[in-house]
Scaffold this active site. Structure first.
Site, PDB file in Angstrom:
ATOM      1  N   ASP A 130       0.997  -1.220   0.038  1.00  0.00           N
ATOM      2  CA  ASP A 130      -0.244  -0.070   0.021  1.00  0.00           C
ATOM      3  C   ASP A 130       0.966   1.275  -0.150  1.00  0.00           C
ATOM      4  O   ASP A 130       1.740   1.370   0.787  1.00  0.00           O
ATOM      5  CB  ASP A 130      -0.889  -0.087   1.182  1.00  0.00           C
ATOM      6  CG  ASP A 130      -1.797   1.118   1.396  1.00  0.00           C
ATOM      7  OD1 ASP A 130      -1.974   1.960   0.264  1.00  0.00           O
ATOM      8  OD2 ASP A 130      -2.316   1.462   2.474  1.00  0.00           O
TER       9      ASP A 130
ATOM     10  N   ASP B 113      -9.366   3.887  -9.426  1.00  0.00           N
ATOM     11  CA  ASP B 113     -10.771   3.605  -9.703  1.00  0.00           C
ATOM     12  C   ASP B 113     -11.844   4.622  -9.482  1.00  0.00           C
ATOM     13  O   ASP B 113     -11.794   5.475  -8.264  1.00  0.00           O
ATOM     14  CB  ASP B 113     -11.142   2.244  -8.701  1.00  0.00           C
ATOM     15  CG  ASP B 113     -12.353   1.428  -8.740  1.00  0.00           C
ATOM     16  OD1 ASP B 113     -13.497   2.363  -9.156  1.00  0.00           O
ATOM     17  OD2 ASP B 113     -12.293   0.467  -8.324  1.00  0.00           O
TER      18      ASP B 113
ATOM     19  N   LYS C   5      -4.119   1.229 -24.391  1.00  0.00           N
ATOM     20  CA  LYS C   5      -5.148   0.608 -25.349  1.00  0.00           C
ATOM     21  C   LYS C   5      -6.662   0.660 -24.816  1.00  0.00           C
ATOM     22  O   LYS C   5      -7.504   1.075 -25.821  1.00  0.00           O
ATOM     23  CB  LYS C   5      -4.786  -1.124 -25.587  1.00  0.00           C
ATOM     24  CG  LYS C   5      -5.221  -1.804 -24.300  1.00  0.00           C
ATOM     25  CD  LYS C   5      -4.995  -3.273 -24.587  1.00  0.00           C
ATOM     26  CE  LYS C   5      -5.079  -3.998 -23.286  1.00  0.00           C
ATOM     27  NZ  LYS C   5      -4.962  -5.330 -23.440  1.00  0.00           N
TER      28      LYS C   5
END
Length: 323
Positions: free
Chosen positions: A205, A228, A303
């Site tokens: 972490d 995220d 990509k």
């Protein structure tokens, strides 16, 4: 083949085992390190249905075989200190750089299979490119074998962009934090095969890495690309880019150093802009009235980003400088 047929037991350690018509090597792991306590902890931390299913098969009994996916998650994806990740880190009273009582992690542990090449990369290239987490200051010059500007990258995924940036900027050192074992294995493989000597990886972490291994005003830059976005409103509290964390980053960046964020989720980009703009130690380098920066030349298009751009999706970069 499903997980309960793909198993490793005490009788198969270090040997070859049959899977249908195929013979495959058993991963060379220390079976005795996978204790029942760790297995039970892992099952409790995933979900009750999985736990119930494993108990129904007797998977945690001492003399039963243990599912392959459980072994992989326990051995490769959960560093020892992460078994108590939900317990706040106590302040370190022995140093002035005491870690804050964190509630935001820089990672979300994802399930994932290690490919054979990634597994071999840990053994073949790990000793050169992996830096073990320790709760003490890192001698960066020793770790990299040279003195150079230090860039911290948080959450590099499978490491494609990281490897390209390191090639583009050979005069900088990149300390990269990621807990997802397949991603670590993939980047190790690229570092070894492409001789990328300016990358070191800490599989831990990043909050604890900063708190314990890096001092304040020690970083020339920080990269956080596509964290995220936690789309649902009730999950926004889990987003990485929040005021306490940004302040922590800013205090570890040298004056004149930079923070570079990128996201392809516009609501998250707007929140990032609001949070980072409110940090008094940082100033925006963008000249566009929106406050967002043009994509720096060193950040390659992934990509997924290329696919999104073809579909008309946007990508937002934020580049702020330490005052």
């Amino acid at each position: 083949m499903d997980d309960h047929h793909r198993t490793i037991g005490p009788d198969t350690h270090g040997r070859f085992m049959k899977q249908g018509s195929k013979t495959c090597p058993v991963l060379l792991i220390e079976f005795e390190l996978i204790t029942l306590e760790k297995i039970n902890h892992f099952l409790h931390k995933t979900n009750p249905l999985l736990q119930k299913a494993h108990y129904a098969r007797g998977a945690t009994a001492p003399n039963r075989r243990i599912p392959y996916s459980t072994i992989m998650n326990l051995y490769f994806q959960i560093p020892p200190s992460m078994t108590t990740a939900d317990t706040p880190t106590p302040p370190d009273t022995t140093t002035s750089d005491a870690p804050f009582m964190r509630v935001i992690k820089t990672y979300v542990l994802r399930a994932g299979r290690m490919g054979s090449g990634q597994v071999r990369a840990f053994d073949q290239f790990g000793p050169q490119f992996l830096v073990p987490y320790t709760p003490e200051r890192l001698d960066v010059a020793v770790a990299f074998g040279r003195t150079a500007p230090l860039i911290l990258e948080i959450g590099f995924g499978m490491g494609d962009a990281t490897a390209k940036i390191a090639h583009t900027r050979p005069d900088d050192n990149f300390l990269c934090c990621e807990v997802h074992a397949p991603g670590v294995g993939a980047l190790l493989k690229r570092c070894g095969e492409e001789s990328i000597g300016n990358i070191r990886i800490v599989q831990h972490d990043a909050v604890e890495v900063m708190d314990h291994m890096l001092g304040e005003n020690s970083l020339d830059g920080v990269h956080i690309f596509f964290p995220d976005p936690w789309h649902k409103s009730r999950h926004h509290k889990r987003r990485l880019i929040q005021s306490p964390f940004v302040n922590r980053l800013a205090r570890h960046i040298k004056p004149g150093g930079y923070l570079h964020l990128a996201t392809d989720w516009e609501p998250y980009a707007e929140q990032m802009m609001q949070v980072v703009s409110a940090e008094p130690l940082l100033k925006n380098t963008a000249t566009d009235p929106s406050g967002f920066a043009e994509k720096p030349a060193y950040r390659p298009l992934t990509k997924f980003e290329n696919r999104g751009l073809k579909l008309g999706h946007g990508v937002w970069d934020l580049v702020f400088q330490k005052i």
